[in-house]
Design a protein around this motif. Structure first.
Motif, short mmCIF file in Angstrom:
data_model
loop_
_atom_site.label_atom_id
_atom_site.label_comp_id
_atom_site.label_asym_id
_atom_site.label_seq_id
_atom_site.Cartn_x
_atom_site.Cartn_y
_atom_site.Cartn_z
N MET A 1 -61.60 -64.82 -71.67
CA MET A 1 -62.36 -65.47 -70.64
C MET A 1 -61.59 -66.69 -70.15
SD MET A 1 -66.10 -67.39 -70.61
CE MET A 1 -66.83 -66.25 -71.69
N THR A 3 -62.01 -70.23 -67.82
CA THR A 3 -63.02 -71.17 -67.33
C THR A 3 -62.36 -72.22 -66.46
OG1 THR A 3 -64.33 -70.82 -69.34
CG2 THR A 3 -64.85 -72.76 -68.03
N THR A 122 -64.96 -57.03 -63.35
CA THR A 122 -64.64 -58.40 -63.72
C THR A 122 -65.81 -59.27 -63.29
OG1 THR A 122 -62.28 -58.04 -63.49
CG2 THR A 122 -63.04 -60.32 -63.40
N ARG A 137 -66.61 -69.06 -64.69
CA ARG A 137 -66.11 -68.30 -65.84
C ARG A 137 -65.77 -66.89 -65.38
NH1 ARG A 137 -70.41 -71.22 -67.58
NH2 ARG A 137 -69.97 -72.82 -69.15
N CYS A 139 -64.54 -63.15 -66.66
CA CYS A 139 -64.46 -62.32 -67.85
C CYS A 139 -64.35 -60.85 -67.43
CB CYS A 139 -65.73 -62.53 -68.69
SG CYS A 139 -65.76 -61.59 -70.21
#
Length: 141
Positions: A1, A3, A122, A137, A139
């Motif tokens: 992940m 950020t 995604t 974020r 991921c």
């Protein structure tokens, strides 16, 4: 992940440029966050990073808009932008194909389309912070 903390529109534009370099045709990106978080604003910045100059308004009432890129960018020839906010009970027949081999697909409110959502997506989550900052974020699933 990954950020990122975004404090300005200029920082958002820089983030969009960085994300663009990682995108490939056939990929699907789901944008999550509360109303007003900046999902459409980030998608607009991504569009500009691909050279799209026409306004990219959220397709809330038509559900889907497509934008042909002004020049070939790798294997990506167009952007598909979906806004699923008004879809109820996963009733998403009007969305068409969510994945196309020559397109990158951006879906706002992906959780509303249930089983139509591709298994590989995604996720881009946007959280509103104090002072108009955003935490983003990213991921991959």
């Amino acid at each position: 992940m990954e950020t990122f903390t975004i404090c300005s529109l200029q920082e958002l534009e820089k983030l969009a440029l960085g994300l663009k370099t990682k995108m490939r045709a056939g990929e699907v990106y789901g944008f999550r966050g509360p109303r007003g978080a900046g999902k459409t604003t980030l998608i607009q910045a991504l569009g500009r990073s691909f050279g799209i100059t026409v306004p990219m308004a959220s397709p809330t009432f038509v559900f889907r808009k497509e934008y042909r890129l002004p020049k070939l960018d790798g294997d990506i020839r167009k952007i598909i932008h979906l806004d699923c906010y008004r879809i109820e009970n996963g009733n998403a027949e009007d969305l068409g194909d969510l994945m196309e081999s020559e397109a990158v697909t951006f879906i706002e409110w992906p959780e509303r389309i249930g089983a139509r959502l591709p298994s590989k997506i995604t996720s881009i989550e946007i959280e509103i912070q104090k002072n108009d900052q955003r935490v983003i974020r990213i991921c991959q699933s």
